[in-house]
Design a protein around this motif. Structure first.
Motif, PDB file in Angstrom:
ATOM      1  N   HIS A 119      -6.448   8.411  -2.556  1.00  0.00           N
ATOM      2  CA  HIS A 119      -5.185   7.686  -2.515  1.00  0.00           C
ATOM      3  C   HIS A 119      -5.529   6.209  -2.731  1.00  0.00           C
ATOM      4  O   HIS A 119      -6.402   5.681  -2.045  1.00  0.00           O
ATOM      5  N   ALA A 121      -4.184   1.997  -3.668  1.00  0.00           N
ATOM      6  CA  ALA A 121      -3.111   0.996  -3.664  1.00  0.00           C
ATOM      7  C   ALA A 121      -3.730  -0.381  -3.908  1.00  0.00           C
ATOM      8  O   ALA A 121      -4.910  -0.609  -3.619  1.00  0.00           O
ATOM      9  N   VAL A 123      -2.769  -4.480  -3.155  1.00  0.00           N
ATOM     10  CA  VAL A 123      -1.895  -5.463  -2.509  1.00  0.00           C
ATOM     11  C   VAL A 123      -2.240  -6.842  -3.082  1.00  0.00           C
ATOM     12  O   VAL A 123      -3.399  -7.263  -3.036  1.00  0.00           O
ATOM     13  N   ASP A 169       2.837  -9.437   0.767  1.00  0.00           N
ATOM     14  CA  ASP A 169       3.508  -8.477   1.649  1.00  0.00           C
ATOM     15  C   ASP A 169       2.647  -8.153   2.864  1.00  0.00           C
ATOM     16  O   ASP A 169       3.123  -7.512   3.801  1.00  0.00           O
ATOM     17  N   ASP A 170       1.382  -8.567   2.832  1.00  0.00           N
ATOM     18  CA  ASP A 170       0.461  -8.248   3.931  1.00  0.00           C
ATOM     19  C   ASP A 170      -0.540  -9.384   4.110  1.00  0.00           C
ATOM     20  O   ASP A 170      -1.412  -9.584   3.267  1.00  0.00           O
ATOM     21  N   ALA A 173      -4.393  -8.776   3.679  1.00  0.00           N
ATOM     22  CA  ALA A 173      -4.974  -8.398   2.380  1.00  0.00           C
ATOM     23  C   ALA A 173      -5.918  -9.466   1.851  1.00  0.00           C
ATOM     24  O   ALA A 173      -6.953  -9.147   1.263  1.00  0.00           O
ATOM     25  N   GLY A 178      -5.732  -4.618   3.180  1.00  0.00           N
ATOM     26  CA  GLY A 178      -4.310  -4.729   3.502  1.00  0.00           C
ATOM     27  C   GLY A 178      -3.963  -3.707   4.568  1.00  0.00           C
ATOM     28  O   GLY A 178      -3.732  -2.539   4.269  1.00  0.00           O
ATOM     29  N   GLU A 181      -0.618  -1.342   4.394  1.00  0.00           N
ATOM     30  CA  GLU A 181      -0.734  -0.206   3.473  1.00  0.00           C
ATOM     31  C   GLU A 181      -1.819   0.760   3.939  1.00  0.00           C
ATOM     32  O   GLU A 181      -1.652   1.976   3.885  1.00  0.00           O
ATOM     33  N   SER A 184      -0.791   3.376   6.594  1.00  0.00           N
ATOM     34  CA  SER A 184      -0.049   4.507   6.027  1.00  0.00           C
ATOM     35  C   SER A 184      -0.980   5.470   5.295  1.00  0.00           C
ATOM     36  O   SER A 184      -0.832   6.689   5.395  1.00  0.00           O
ATOM     37  N   MET A 185      -1.942   4.926   4.575  1.00  0.00           N
ATOM     38  CA  MET A 185      -2.893   5.757   3.834  1.00  0.00           C
ATOM     39  C   MET A 185      -3.746   6.600   4.785  1.00  0.00           C
ATOM     40  O   MET A 185      -4.000   7.785   4.544  1.00  0.00           O
TER      41      MET A 185
END
Length: 198
Positions: A119, A121, A123, A169-170, A173, A178, A181, A184-185
């Protein structure tokens, strides 16, 4: 009741280790050995994402059945990748080039779960640098010695004085992970940070 998988941070960075410790999850670290050379015409964002995946996979291959975090951060200066300076002279050159400009830090994270599924992402953090005098740059470099920080930007410490604005947003990061995020991961991979958190 099944036991949760072991968590490994695929990084030798003390900054990422400190960030992950904030989540109060048990983990170990293992340093990935990957070639960080950018590919021809690779964008800074794509480089950060590719390296996070490479690092996660490199560590996951050594630790099957574990959850592994790989991360990388690349500084984007007007489309150009800016890496770690390595020494005082390069720090000063980087900061002189960055002064007065807008920068984007791409912080990529890849989490590989116990079954081997990844997974990923990215940031982004946008930074506006102040116009800097040479004496200011030299004083900062000599105090902080940010030789292992992308773009010589140690913003979690004295480097904060060099910027005029910060957007993300974080806020974690910019330091290397981050955590918004990432939390959640990790939940998706069976690593519960707080009971019942979704």
């Amino acid at each position: 009741m099944t036991s949760k998988p072991s968590l490994i941070l695929g990084s030798s960075s003390p900054y990422r280790k400190e960030l992950l410790e904030r989540l109060h999850v048990k983990f170990t670290t293992d340093s990935p050995q990957v070639d960080e050379t950018p590919l021809k015409e690779e964008t800074p964002r794509d480089l950060s994402l590719r390296l996070s995946r490479l690092k996660a996979r490199a560590v996951a291959q050594k630790h099957p059945g574990c959850v592994v975090i790989g991360s990388d951060q690349v500084l984007d200066l007007e489309g150009k990748c800016v890496g770690k300076p390595g020494n005082r002279e390069n720090c000063i050159k980087q900061l002189e080039e960055m002064a007065g400009k807008t920068l984007i830090f791409h912080t990529a994270m890849t989490v590989i779960d116990a079954s081997g599924l990844g997974h990923s992402a990215v940031v982004d953090t946008t930074i506006k640098m102040k116009k800097l005098k040479r004496e200011t740059i030299e004083a900062y470099v000599d105090l902080e010695k940010p030789f292992n920080c992308a773009g010589s930007a140690k913003l979690e410490k004295l480097g904060i004085c060099l910027i005029s604005s910060f957007q993300s947003d974080d806020p974690t990061a910019i330091i290397g992970l981050g955590l918004i995020e990432l939390t959640s991961m990790l939940e998706k991979c069976g690593i519960e940070v707080l009971p019942g958190l979704k």
